[in-house]
Scaffold this motif. Structure first.
Motif, PDB file in Angstrom:
ATOM      1  N   THR A 126       0.818  -1.083   0.141  1.00 17.65           N
ATOM      2  CA  THR A 126      -0.061  -0.127  -0.056  1.00 17.65           C
ATOM      3  C   THR A 126       0.917   1.336   0.049  1.00 17.65           C
ATOM      4  O   THR A 126       0.781   2.173  -0.780  1.00 17.65           O
ATOM      5  CB  THR A 126      -1.036   0.193   1.245  1.00 17.65           C
ATOM      6  OG1 THR A 126      -1.833  -1.069   1.281  1.00 17.65           O
ATOM      7  CG2 THR A 126      -1.845   1.027   1.237  1.00 17.65           C
ATOM      8  N   LEU A 127       2.125   1.062   0.866  1.00 15.34           N
ATOM      9  CA  LEU A 127       2.917   2.295   0.876  1.00 15.34           C
ATOM     10  C   LEU A 127       3.518   2.809  -0.497  1.00 15.34           C
ATOM     11  O   LEU A 127       3.658   3.713  -0.957  1.00 15.34           O
ATOM     12  CB  LEU A 127       4.069   2.170   2.018  1.00 15.34           C
ATOM     13  CG  LEU A 127       3.441   2.281   3.257  1.00 15.34           C
ATOM     14  CD1 LEU A 127       4.667   2.228   4.318  1.00 15.34           C
ATOM     15  CD2 LEU A 127       2.773   3.512   3.569  1.00 15.34           C
ATOM     16  N   GLN A 128       3.744   1.422  -1.207  1.00 16.99           N
ATOM     17  CA  GLN A 128       4.631   1.523  -2.547  1.00 16.99           C
ATOM     18  C   GLN A 128       3.472   2.328  -3.522  1.00 16.99           C
ATOM     19  O   GLN A 128       3.936   3.275  -4.070  1.00 16.99           O
ATOM     20  CB  GLN A 128       5.026   0.210  -2.969  1.00 16.99           C
ATOM     21  CG  GLN A 128       6.114  -0.290  -2.339  1.00 16.99           C
ATOM     22  CD  GLN A 128       6.578  -1.569  -2.631  1.00 16.99           C
ATOM     23  OE1 GLN A 128       5.471  -2.133  -2.877  1.00 16.99           O
ATOM     24  NE2 GLN A 128       7.729  -1.991  -2.261  1.00 16.99           N
ATOM     25  N   ASP A 129       2.298   1.776  -3.502  1.00 21.27           N
ATOM     26  CA  ASP A 129       1.312   2.317  -4.462  1.00 21.27           C
ATOM     27  C   ASP A 129       1.040   3.758  -4.197  1.00 21.27           C
ATOM     28  O   ASP A 129       0.607   4.611  -5.084  1.00 21.27           O
ATOM     29  CB  ASP A 129       0.038   1.597  -4.192  1.00 21.27           C
ATOM     30  CG  ASP A 129      -0.073   0.029  -4.850  1.00 21.27           C
ATOM     31  OD1 ASP A 129       1.045   0.013  -5.490  1.00 21.27           O
ATOM     32  OD2 ASP A 129      -0.835  -0.708  -4.426  1.00 21.27           O
ATOM     33  N   ALA A 130       1.021   3.944  -2.626  1.00 24.08           N
ATOM     34  CA  ALA A 130       0.889   5.791  -2.340  1.00 24.08           C
ATOM     35  C   ALA A 130       1.847   6.306  -2.750  1.00 24.08           C
ATOM     36  O   ALA A 130       1.587   7.656  -3.233  1.00 24.08           O
ATOM     37  CB  ALA A 130       0.646   5.645  -0.745  1.00 24.08           C
ATOM     38  N   SER A 131       2.919   5.799  -2.864  1.00 21.34           N
ATOM     39  CA  SER A 131       4.378   6.726  -3.226  1.00 21.34           C
ATOM     40  C   SER A 131       4.367   6.936  -4.695  1.00 21.34           C
ATOM     41  O   SER A 131       4.516   7.955  -4.996  1.00 21.34           O
ATOM     42  CB  SER A 131       5.648   5.958  -2.835  1.00 21.34           C
ATOM     43  OG  SER A 131       5.891   5.723  -1.461  1.00 21.34           O
ATOM     44  N   ASP A 132       3.771   5.884  -5.385  1.00 24.78           N
ATOM     45  CA  ASP A 132       3.611   6.305  -6.858  1.00 24.78           C
ATOM     46  C   ASP A 132       2.645   7.474  -7.196  1.00 24.78           C
ATOM     47  O   ASP A 132       2.651   8.199  -8.078  1.00 24.78           O
ATOM     48  CB  ASP A 132       2.982   5.057  -7.758  1.00 24.78           C
ATOM     49  CG  ASP A 132       3.980   3.842  -7.590  1.00 24.78           C
ATOM     50  OD1 ASP A 132       5.289   4.181  -7.436  1.00 24.78           O
ATOM     51  OD2 ASP A 132       3.659   2.545  -7.699  1.00 24.78           O
ATOM     52  N   VAL A 133       1.477   7.570  -6.500  1.00 26.48           N
ATOM     53  CA  VAL A 133       0.338   8.772  -6.525  1.00 26.48           C
ATOM     54  C   VAL A 133       1.258   9.993  -6.068  1.00 26.48           C
ATOM     55  O   VAL A 133       1.072  10.926  -6.523  1.00 26.48           O
ATOM     56  CB  VAL A 133      -0.712   8.343  -5.836  1.00 26.48           C
ATOM     57  CG1 VAL A 133      -1.608   9.543  -5.963  1.00 26.48           C
ATOM     58  CG2 VAL A 133      -1.553   6.992  -6.348  1.00 26.48           C
ATOM     59  N   ALA A 134       1.906   9.989  -4.932  1.00 24.19           N
ATOM     60  CA  ALA A 134       2.345  11.229  -4.356  1.00 24.19           C
ATOM     61  C   ALA A 134       3.630  11.634  -5.152  1.00 24.19           C
ATOM     62  O   ALA A 134       3.722  12.933  -5.275  1.00 24.19           O
ATOM     63  CB  ALA A 134       2.873  10.803  -2.949  1.00 24.19           C
ATOM     64  N   GLU A 135       4.305  11.051  -5.957  1.00 21.73           N
ATOM     65  CA  GLU A 135       5.363  11.405  -6.847  1.00 21.73           C
ATOM     66  C   GLU A 135       4.958  12.243  -7.991  1.00 21.73           C
ATOM     67  O   GLU A 135       5.460  13.136  -8.483  1.00 21.73           O
ATOM     68  CB  GLU A 135       6.113  10.143  -7.456  1.00 21.73           C
ATOM     69  CG  GLU A 135       7.096   9.481  -6.371  1.00 21.73           C
ATOM     70  CD  GLU A 135       7.872   8.531  -7.302  1.00 21.73           C
ATOM     71  OE1 GLU A 135       7.894   8.381  -8.460  1.00 21.73           O
ATOM     72  OE2 GLU A 135       8.728   7.945  -6.528  1.00 21.73           O
ATOM     73  N   LYS A 136       3.583  12.079  -8.463  1.00 19.21           N
ATOM     74  CA  LYS A 136       2.890  12.760  -9.398  1.00 19.21           C
ATOM     75  C   LYS A 136       2.425  14.289  -8.933  1.00 19.21           C
ATOM     76  O   LYS A 136       1.767  14.188  -7.995  1.00 19.21           O
ATOM     77  CB  LYS A 136       1.844  12.084 -10.090  1.00 19.21           C
ATOM     78  CG  LYS A 136       2.191  10.774 -10.765  1.00 19.21           C
ATOM     79  CD  LYS A 136       0.847   9.993 -11.242  1.00 19.21           C
ATOM     80  CE  LYS A 136       1.446   8.706 -11.799  1.00 19.21           C
ATOM     81  NZ  LYS A 136       0.180   8.055 -12.380  1.00 19.21           N
ATOM     82  N   ARG A 167      -4.045   3.299  -8.062  1.00 18.68           N
ATOM     83  CA  ARG A 167      -5.034   2.469  -7.050  1.00 18.68           C
ATOM     84  C   ARG A 167      -5.580   3.289  -6.172  1.00 18.68           C
ATOM     85  O   ARG A 167      -6.525   2.929  -5.132  1.00 18.68           O
ATOM     86  CB  ARG A 167      -4.361   1.314  -6.435  1.00 18.68           C
ATOM     87  CG  ARG A 167      -3.810   0.200  -7.303  1.00 18.68           C
ATOM     88  CD  ARG A 167      -3.277  -1.009  -6.510  1.00 18.68           C
ATOM     89  NE  ARG A 167      -4.057  -1.682  -5.679  1.00 18.68           N
ATOM     90  CZ  ARG A 167      -3.945  -1.538  -4.423  1.00 18.68           C
ATOM     91  NH1 ARG A 167      -2.650  -1.062  -3.663  1.00 18.68           N
ATOM     92  NH2 ARG A 167      -4.813  -2.212  -3.510  1.00 18.68           N
ATOM     93  N   SER A 168      -5.447   4.701  -6.218  1.00 16.36           N
ATOM     94  CA  SER A 168      -6.281   5.618  -5.221  1.00 16.36           C
ATOM     95  C   SER A 168      -7.378   6.307  -5.606  1.00 16.36           C
ATOM     96  O   SER A 168      -7.744   6.192  -6.932  1.00 16.36           O
ATOM     97  CB  SER A 168      -4.972   6.639  -4.954  1.00 16.36           C
ATOM     98  OG  SER A 168      -4.829   7.615  -5.861  1.00 16.36           O
ATOM     99  N   TYR A 261      -5.652  12.505  -2.407  1.00 16.97           N
ATOM    100  CA  TYR A 261      -6.160  11.105  -2.843  1.00 16.97           C
ATOM    101  C   TYR A 261      -6.110   9.994  -1.565  1.00 16.97           C
ATOM    102  O   TYR A 261      -5.260  10.389  -0.576  1.00 16.97           O
ATOM    103  CB  TYR A 261      -5.186  10.406  -4.044  1.00 16.97           C
ATOM    104  CG  TYR A 261      -5.559  11.220  -5.420  1.00 16.97           C
ATOM    105  CD1 TYR A 261      -6.331  10.641  -5.986  1.00 16.97           C
ATOM    106  CD2 TYR A 261      -4.699  12.363  -5.746  1.00 16.97           C
ATOM    107  CE1 TYR A 261      -6.658  11.499  -7.496  1.00 16.97           C
ATOM    108  CE2 TYR A 261      -4.862  13.052  -6.962  1.00 16.97           C
ATOM    109  CZ  TYR A 261      -5.799  12.714  -7.835  1.00 16.97           C
ATOM    110  OH  TYR A 261      -6.154  13.386  -8.759  1.00 16.97           O
ATOM    111  N   ILE A 262      -6.767   8.961  -1.730  1.00 19.80           N
ATOM    112  CA  ILE A 262      -6.558   8.029  -0.549  1.00 19.80           C
ATOM    113  C   ILE A 262      -6.612   6.781  -0.909  1.00 19.80           C
ATOM    114  O   ILE A 262      -7.352   6.472  -2.139  1.00 19.80           O
ATOM    115  CB  ILE A 262      -8.121   8.282   0.329  1.00 19.80           C
ATOM    116  CG1 ILE A 262      -8.105   7.473   1.545  1.00 19.80           C
ATOM    117  CG2 ILE A 262      -9.386   8.141  -0.628  1.00 19.80           C
ATOM    118  CD1 ILE A 262      -9.009   7.674   2.611  1.00 19.80           C
ATOM    119  N   LEU A 263      -5.957   5.795  -0.424  1.00 22.28           N
ATOM    120  CA  LEU A 263      -5.908   4.437  -0.736  1.00 22.28           C
ATOM    121  C   LEU A 263      -6.419   3.652   0.427  1.00 22.28           C
ATOM    122  O   LEU A 263      -6.477   3.961   1.683  1.00 22.28           O
ATOM    123  CB  LEU A 263      -4.408   4.162  -0.890  1.00 22.28           C
ATOM    124  CG  LEU A 263      -3.815   4.114  -2.225  1.00 22.28           C
ATOM    125  CD1 LEU A 263      -3.224   5.473  -2.545  1.00 22.28           C
ATOM    126  CD2 LEU A 263      -2.567   3.052  -2.424  1.00 22.28           C
TER     127      LEU A 263
END
Length: 356
Positions: A126-136, A167-168, A261-263
Protein backbone atom coordinates in the motif's frame (compact mmCIF):
# COMPACT_ATOMS: atom_id res chain seq x y z
CA UNK A 1 14.21 10.18 -4.52
CA UNK A 2 15.06 9.33 -0.90
CA UNK A 3 12.27 7.89 1.23
CA UNK A 4 11.91 9.24 4.77
CA UNK A 5 9.46 8.84 7.64
CA UNK A 6 8.18 10.97 10.49
CA UNK A 7 6.87 9.03 13.49
CA UNK A 8 4.62 11.09 15.78
CA UNK A 9 5.29 9.93 19.34
CA UNK A 10 4.19 12.71 21.67
CA UNK A 11 0.87 11.29 22.89
CA UNK A 12 0.00 10.37 26.48
CA UNK A 13 -2.18 7.28 25.91
CA UNK A 14 -4.55 8.22 28.74
CA UNK A 15 -7.08 5.48 28.00
CA UNK A 16 -4.36 2.91 28.75
CA UNK A 17 -3.97 4.05 32.35
CA UNK A 18 -2.63 2.75 34.73
CA UNK A 19 -0.03 1.03 32.50
CA UNK A 20 0.42 4.14 30.37
CA UNK A 21 1.80 6.98 32.50
CA UNK A 22 3.25 10.42 31.96
CA UNK A 23 6.78 9.00 32.17
CA UNK A 24 5.98 5.85 30.11
CA UNK A 25 3.14 6.48 27.66
CA UNK A 26 1.47 3.86 25.47
CA UNK A 27 3.80 4.09 22.46
CA UNK A 28 6.72 2.92 24.62
CA UNK A 29 4.84 -0.09 26.03
CA UNK A 30 4.75 -3.64 24.68
CA UNK A 31 1.21 -4.87 24.06
CA UNK A 32 2.05 -7.79 21.76
CA UNK A 33 3.46 -11.22 22.48
CA UNK A 34 6.74 -10.51 20.68
CA UNK A 35 7.85 -8.15 23.44
CA UNK A 36 8.45 -5.21 21.09
CA UNK A 37 7.08 -1.81 21.97
CA UNK A 38 4.63 -0.02 19.72
CA UNK A 39 7.17 2.52 18.48
CA UNK A 40 9.66 -0.28 17.75
CA UNK A 41 7.04 -2.11 15.70
CA UNK A 42 6.21 1.10 13.83
CA UNK A 43 9.85 1.54 12.77
CA UNK A 44 10.38 -2.18 12.07
CA UNK A 45 7.49 -2.47 9.66
CA UNK A 46 8.86 0.25 7.35
CA UNK A 47 12.50 -0.87 7.51
CA UNK A 48 12.39 -2.34 3.99
CA UNK A 49 11.52 1.11 2.59
CA UNK A 50 13.13 3.60 4.99
CA UNK A 51 16.66 3.49 6.39
CA UNK A 52 16.89 4.14 10.13
CA UNK A 53 19.02 7.22 9.42
CA UNK A 54 16.05 8.65 7.49
CA UNK A 55 13.49 8.04 10.25
CA UNK A 56 12.53 11.09 12.33
CA UNK A 57 10.62 10.90 15.60
CA UNK A 58 8.59 13.86 16.82
CA UNK A 59 8.08 13.84 20.57
CA UNK A 60 8.74 16.06 23.57
CA UNK A 61 11.98 16.41 25.49
CA UNK A 62 10.72 14.21 28.35
CA UNK A 63 10.67 11.22 26.00
CA UNK A 64 13.91 11.82 24.08
CA UNK A 65 15.93 9.34 26.13
CA UNK A 66 13.15 6.75 25.84
CA UNK A 67 13.13 7.10 22.05
CA UNK A 68 16.91 6.70 21.79
CA UNK A 69 16.89 3.73 24.17
CA UNK A 70 14.14 1.90 22.31
CA UNK A 71 15.45 2.75 18.83
CA UNK A 72 19.22 2.12 19.05
CA UNK A 73 21.00 3.42 15.98
CA UNK A 74 18.58 6.29 15.43
CA UNK A 75 20.63 9.49 15.03
CA UNK A 76 20.10 11.76 18.03
CA UNK A 77 19.45 14.73 15.76
CA UNK A 78 16.50 12.83 14.26
CA UNK A 79 14.60 13.06 17.55
CA UNK A 80 12.63 16.28 17.16
CA UNK A 81 11.62 17.56 20.59
CA UNK A 82 8.68 19.95 20.46
CA UNK A 83 8.82 22.45 23.34
CA UNK A 84 5.01 22.43 23.50
CA UNK A 85 2.30 20.38 21.79
CA UNK A 86 0.72 22.19 18.86
CA UNK A 87 -1.27 19.36 17.22
CA UNK A 88 -0.30 17.54 14.02
CA UNK A 89 0.17 20.34 11.45
CA UNK A 90 3.14 22.08 13.18
CA UNK A 91 4.52 18.65 14.15
CA UNK A 92 4.48 17.46 10.52
CA UNK A 93 5.73 20.82 9.27
CA UNK A 94 8.73 20.71 11.60
CA UNK A 95 9.57 17.21 10.39
CA UNK A 96 9.27 18.33 6.77
CA UNK A 97 11.64 21.26 7.40
CA UNK A 98 14.28 18.95 8.89
CA UNK A 99 14.01 16.56 5.96
CA UNK A 100 14.16 19.45 3.50
CA UNK A 101 17.30 20.70 5.24
CA UNK A 102 18.93 17.30 4.64
CA UNK A 103 17.62 16.31 1.21
CA UNK A 104 15.93 19.37 -0.28
CA UNK A 105 13.14 17.07 -1.44
CA UNK A 106 12.19 13.50 -0.52
CA UNK A 107 9.26 11.16 -0.18
CA UNK A 108 7.84 11.55 3.33
CA UNK A 109 5.73 9.03 5.24
CA UNK A 110 3.88 10.21 8.35
CA UNK A 111 2.71 7.67 10.93
CA UNK A 112 1.35 7.70 14.48
CA UNK A 113 3.61 5.67 16.77
CA UNK A 114 0.88 3.65 18.46
CA UNK A 115 -0.92 1.74 15.71
CA UNK A 116 -0.62 -1.97 15.01
CA UNK A 117 -0.59 -3.62 11.58
CA UNK A 118 -1.31 -7.33 11.20
CA UNK A 119 -0.29 -7.88 7.56
CA UNK A 120 2.99 -6.00 7.08
CA UNK A 121 3.61 -7.12 3.48
CA UNK A 122 0.21 -5.80 2.41
CA UNK A 123 0.96 -2.58 4.29
CA UNK A 124 4.26 -2.12 2.43
CA UNK A 125 2.50 -2.73 -0.90
CA UNK A 126 0.00 0.00 0.00
CA UNK A 127 2.86 2.40 0.82
CA UNK A 128 4.51 1.64 -2.52
CA UNK A 129 1.26 2.36 -4.35
CA UNK A 130 0.78 5.55 -2.33
CA UNK A 131 4.32 6.69 -3.18
CA UNK A 132 3.59 6.27 -6.89
CA UNK A 133 0.59 8.60 -6.55
CA UNK A 134 2.46 11.09 -4.35
CA UNK A 135 5.32 11.39 -6.84
CA UNK A 136 2.96 12.89 -9.43
CA UNK A 137 2.32 16.62 -9.36
CA UNK A 138 1.82 17.84 -5.78
CA UNK A 139 -0.51 15.03 -4.75
CA UNK A 140 -1.14 14.53 -1.04
CA UNK A 141 -2.04 10.95 -0.20
CA UNK A 142 -3.65 9.45 2.89
CA UNK A 143 -4.49 5.88 3.79
CA UNK A 144 -8.06 5.11 4.77
CA UNK A 145 -9.21 1.97 6.51
CA UNK A 146 -12.11 0.04 5.03
CA UNK A 147 -14.73 0.06 7.82
CA UNK A 148 -16.34 -3.22 8.82
CA UNK A 149 -18.71 -1.81 11.43
CA UNK A 150 -20.25 1.64 12.17
CA UNK A 151 -17.55 3.08 14.43
CA UNK A 152 -18.41 6.42 16.08
CA UNK A 153 -14.93 7.06 17.50
CA UNK A 154 -13.14 7.69 14.19
CA UNK A 155 -13.24 10.47 11.65
CA UNK A 156 -14.24 9.42 8.14
CA UNK A 157 -13.09 10.38 4.65
CA UNK A 158 -15.52 10.38 1.73
CA UNK A 159 -13.97 9.49 -1.61
CA UNK A 160 -15.16 9.68 -5.21
CA UNK A 161 -15.12 6.16 -6.68
CA UNK A 162 -15.31 7.61 -10.20
CA UNK A 163 -12.05 9.59 -9.98
CA UNK A 164 -8.93 7.49 -9.59
CA UNK A 165 -5.16 7.88 -9.70
CA UNK A 166 -3.40 4.52 -9.79
CA UNK A 167 -5.02 2.46 -7.03
CA UNK A 168 -6.17 5.56 -5.15
CA UNK A 169 -9.37 7.60 -5.21
CA UNK A 170 -9.91 11.34 -5.19
CA UNK A 171 -10.96 12.59 -1.75
CA UNK A 172 -14.31 14.35 -1.65
CA UNK A 173 -14.25 15.54 1.95
CA UNK A 174 -13.13 14.82 5.52
CA UNK A 175 -15.92 14.39 8.09
CA UNK A 176 -15.88 14.45 11.88
CA UNK A 177 -16.73 11.56 14.20
CA UNK A 178 -20.38 10.71 13.41
CA UNK A 179 -23.36 9.57 15.44
CA UNK A 180 -24.22 5.87 15.26
CA UNK A 181 -27.00 6.46 12.73
CA UNK A 182 -24.73 8.52 10.48
CA UNK A 183 -21.94 5.94 10.83
CA UNK A 184 -24.38 3.27 9.62
CA UNK A 185 -25.17 5.44 6.60
CA UNK A 186 -21.46 5.83 5.85
CA UNK A 187 -20.95 2.07 6.07
CA UNK A 188 -23.82 1.25 3.71
CA UNK A 189 -22.79 3.88 1.13
CA UNK A 190 -19.41 2.19 0.53
CA UNK A 191 -17.87 5.60 -0.19
CA UNK A 192 -16.35 6.32 3.22
CA UNK A 193 -13.15 5.11 4.86
CA UNK A 194 -11.88 5.54 8.40
CA UNK A 195 -9.31 8.32 8.78
CA UNK A 196 -6.12 6.52 9.87
CA UNK A 197 -3.89 9.58 10.31
CA UNK A 198 -1.26 8.13 7.94
CA UNK A 199 0.04 10.29 5.10
CA UNK A 200 2.39 10.02 2.11
CA UNK A 201 3.70 12.98 0.10
CA UNK A 202 6.79 14.70 -1.19
CA UNK A 203 8.30 17.18 1.26
CA UNK A 204 7.98 19.88 -1.39
CA UNK A 205 4.25 19.11 -1.79
CA UNK A 206 3.32 19.41 1.87
CA UNK A 207 5.43 22.53 2.38
CA UNK A 208 3.94 24.19 -0.69
CA UNK A 209 0.46 23.56 0.68
CA UNK A 210 1.47 24.70 4.16
CA UNK A 211 2.80 27.95 2.70
CA UNK A 212 -0.51 28.47 0.90
CA UNK A 213 -3.00 27.49 3.62
CA UNK A 214 -1.02 28.05 6.85
CA UNK A 215 1.35 30.93 6.00
CA UNK A 216 2.01 32.04 9.58
CA UNK A 217 2.95 28.52 10.66
CA UNK A 218 5.03 28.04 7.53
CA UNK A 219 6.99 31.25 8.12
CA UNK A 220 7.66 30.33 11.75
CA UNK A 221 8.90 26.89 10.68
CA UNK A 222 11.16 28.48 8.04
CA UNK A 223 12.77 30.57 10.76
CA UNK A 224 13.41 27.35 12.70
CA UNK A 225 14.81 25.64 9.61
CA UNK A 226 17.30 28.49 9.12
CA UNK A 227 19.04 27.65 12.42
CA UNK A 228 18.93 23.82 12.35
CA UNK A 229 22.27 22.51 13.56
CA UNK A 230 23.39 25.83 15.05
CA UNK A 231 23.85 26.97 18.66
CA UNK A 232 20.65 29.01 18.52
CA UNK A 233 18.40 26.18 17.27
CA UNK A 234 16.87 25.34 20.65
CA UNK A 235 16.23 28.98 21.55
CA UNK A 236 14.59 29.78 18.21
CA UNK A 237 12.60 26.54 18.26
CA UNK A 238 11.13 27.37 21.66
CA UNK A 239 10.34 30.97 20.77
CA UNK A 240 8.69 30.16 17.45
CA UNK A 241 6.82 27.02 18.53
CA UNK A 242 5.07 28.73 21.42
CA UNK A 243 3.74 31.29 18.97
CA UNK A 244 2.45 28.76 16.44
CA UNK A 245 -1.28 28.13 16.28
CA UNK A 246 -2.36 24.65 17.41
CA UNK A 247 -3.99 22.99 14.42
CA UNK A 248 -4.48 19.52 12.97
CA UNK A 249 -3.13 18.66 9.53
CA UNK A 250 -6.66 17.63 8.52
CA UNK A 251 -8.19 21.01 9.31
CA UNK A 252 -5.17 23.10 8.34
CA UNK A 253 -4.45 21.55 4.95
CA UNK A 254 -6.21 18.32 3.98
CA UNK A 255 -9.73 19.78 4.08
CA UNK A 256 -8.69 22.70 1.89
CA UNK A 257 -6.07 21.48 -0.57
CA UNK A 258 -6.57 20.09 -4.06
CA UNK A 259 -5.04 16.84 -5.30
CA UNK A 260 -5.93 14.82 -2.19
CA UNK A 261 -6.06 11.08 -2.80
CA UNK A 262 -6.83 8.11 -0.57
CA UNK A 263 -5.83 4.46 -0.74
CA UNK A 264 -8.02 1.89 1.02
CA UNK A 265 -6.01 -0.03 3.60
CA UNK A 266 -6.89 -3.70 4.15
CA UNK A 267 -3.84 -4.80 6.11
CA UNK A 268 -5.25 -5.50 9.58
CA UNK A 269 -4.99 -2.01 11.08
CA UNK A 270 -5.76 -1.26 14.72
CA UNK A 271 -5.32 2.15 16.35
CA UNK A 272 -5.14 0.55 19.82
CA UNK A 273 -7.31 3.30 21.24
CA UNK A 274 -8.22 1.68 24.56
CA UNK A 275 -7.83 -1.48 26.64
CA UNK A 276 -10.54 -3.09 24.48
CA UNK A 277 -7.94 -3.37 21.70
CA UNK A 278 -6.11 -6.04 23.69
CA UNK A 279 -8.86 -8.50 22.76
CA UNK A 280 -8.16 -7.84 19.09
CA UNK A 281 -4.39 -8.10 19.50
CA UNK A 282 -4.09 -11.18 21.70
CA UNK A 283 -5.87 -14.51 21.70
CA UNK A 284 -8.59 -15.14 24.25
CA UNK A 285 -8.64 -18.33 26.30
CA UNK A 286 -11.51 -20.83 26.42
CA UNK A 287 -13.45 -18.51 28.73
CA UNK A 288 -13.07 -15.48 26.44
CA UNK A 289 -10.53 -13.86 28.76
CA UNK A 290 -7.25 -12.17 27.84
CA UNK A 291 -4.93 -12.61 30.80
CA UNK A 292 -1.35 -11.54 31.37
CA UNK A 293 0.65 -11.86 34.58
CA UNK A 294 0.18 -13.88 37.75
CA UNK A 295 -3.56 -14.48 37.34
CA UNK A 296 -6.14 -16.95 38.64
CA UNK A 297 -9.72 -16.71 37.38
CA UNK A 298 -12.85 -18.41 38.76
CA UNK A 299 -16.16 -18.13 36.90
CA UNK A 300 -14.72 -15.19 34.99
CA UNK A 301 -15.70 -14.63 31.37
CA UNK A 302 -14.92 -12.17 28.54
CA UNK A 303 -12.57 -10.09 30.67
CA UNK A 304 -9.25 -8.33 30.08
CA UNK A 305 -7.01 -8.94 33.08
CA UNK A 306 -3.48 -7.53 33.21
CA UNK A 307 -1.29 -8.06 36.26
CA UNK A 308 2.37 -8.09 37.23
CA UNK A 309 4.24 -10.14 39.88
CA UNK A 310 1.54 -9.96 42.53
CA UNK A 311 -1.12 -12.69 42.39
CA UNK A 312 -4.38 -11.32 41.00
CA UNK A 313 -7.51 -13.44 41.47
CA UNK A 314 -10.95 -12.74 40.01
CA UNK A 315 -14.21 -14.46 40.90
CA UNK A 316 -17.52 -14.15 39.07
CA UNK A 317 -16.52 -11.31 36.75
CA UNK A 318 -17.91 -10.76 33.27
CA UNK A 319 -17.12 -8.14 30.61
CA UNK A 320 -14.65 -6.33 32.85
CA UNK A 321 -11.20 -4.73 32.51
CA UNK A 322 -8.84 -5.25 35.44
CA UNK A 323 -5.34 -3.77 35.26
CA UNK A 324 -3.03 -4.00 38.28
CA UNK A 325 0.28 -2.15 38.61
CA UNK A 326 2.63 -1.53 41.50
CA UNK A 327 0.85 1.59 42.72
CA UNK A 328 -2.59 1.63 41.04
CA UNK A 329 -5.37 -0.77 40.06
CA UNK A 330 -8.08 -0.18 37.47
CA UNK A 331 -11.41 -2.00 37.64
CA UNK A 332 -13.71 -0.98 34.81
CA UNK A 333 -16.64 -2.41 32.88
CA UNK A 334 -15.96 -2.75 29.16
CA UNK A 335 -18.91 -0.51 28.42
CA UNK A 336 -17.09 2.37 30.12
CA UNK A 337 -13.58 1.85 28.71
CA UNK A 338 -13.78 5.25 27.02
CA UNK A 339 -14.21 6.94 30.40
CA UNK A 340 -10.86 5.82 31.83
CA UNK A 341 -9.33 9.19 30.98
CA UNK A 342 -11.82 10.76 33.41
CA UNK A 343 -9.86 9.06 36.20
CA UNK A 344 -6.87 11.18 35.21
CA UNK A 345 -9.03 14.30 35.17
CA UNK A 346 -10.05 13.56 38.75
CA UNK A 347 -6.47 12.85 39.78
CA UNK A 348 -5.42 16.24 38.41
CA UNK A 349 -8.23 17.98 40.29
CA UNK A 350 -7.13 16.22 43.50
CA UNK A 351 -3.45 17.13 42.90
CA UNK A 352 -2.44 13.47 42.85
CA UNK A 353 0.05 13.91 40.03
CA UNK A 354 2.16 10.94 41.19
CA UNK A 355 -0.48 8.58 39.74
CA UNK A 356 -0.77 10.25 36.34
Amino acid sequence: MNTTALIMAGGRGERFWPKSRKNMPKQFLSLTDDGKTMIQLTVDRISSMVKLEDVYVSTNKDYKDLVLKQLPGLPEQNVLCEPVGRNTAPCIGLGAMHIAQKYNDAMMFVFPSDHLIKFNKMFIRTLQDASDVAEKNDNLVTIGIAPDYPETGYGYIKFDPQVTEGRSYKVDRFVEKPSLEVAKEYLSSEEYLWNSGMFIWKVSSILKNMEKYMPDTYNALKRIQAVIGTETEETVLEKEFYGIQSQSIDYGIMEKADNIYILPGTFGWDDVGSWLAVERIKKTNEFGNVVNGNIITVNTHNCIIQGEKKLLATVGLEDMIVVDTEDATLICSKDHAGDIKKVLENLKICNREEYI
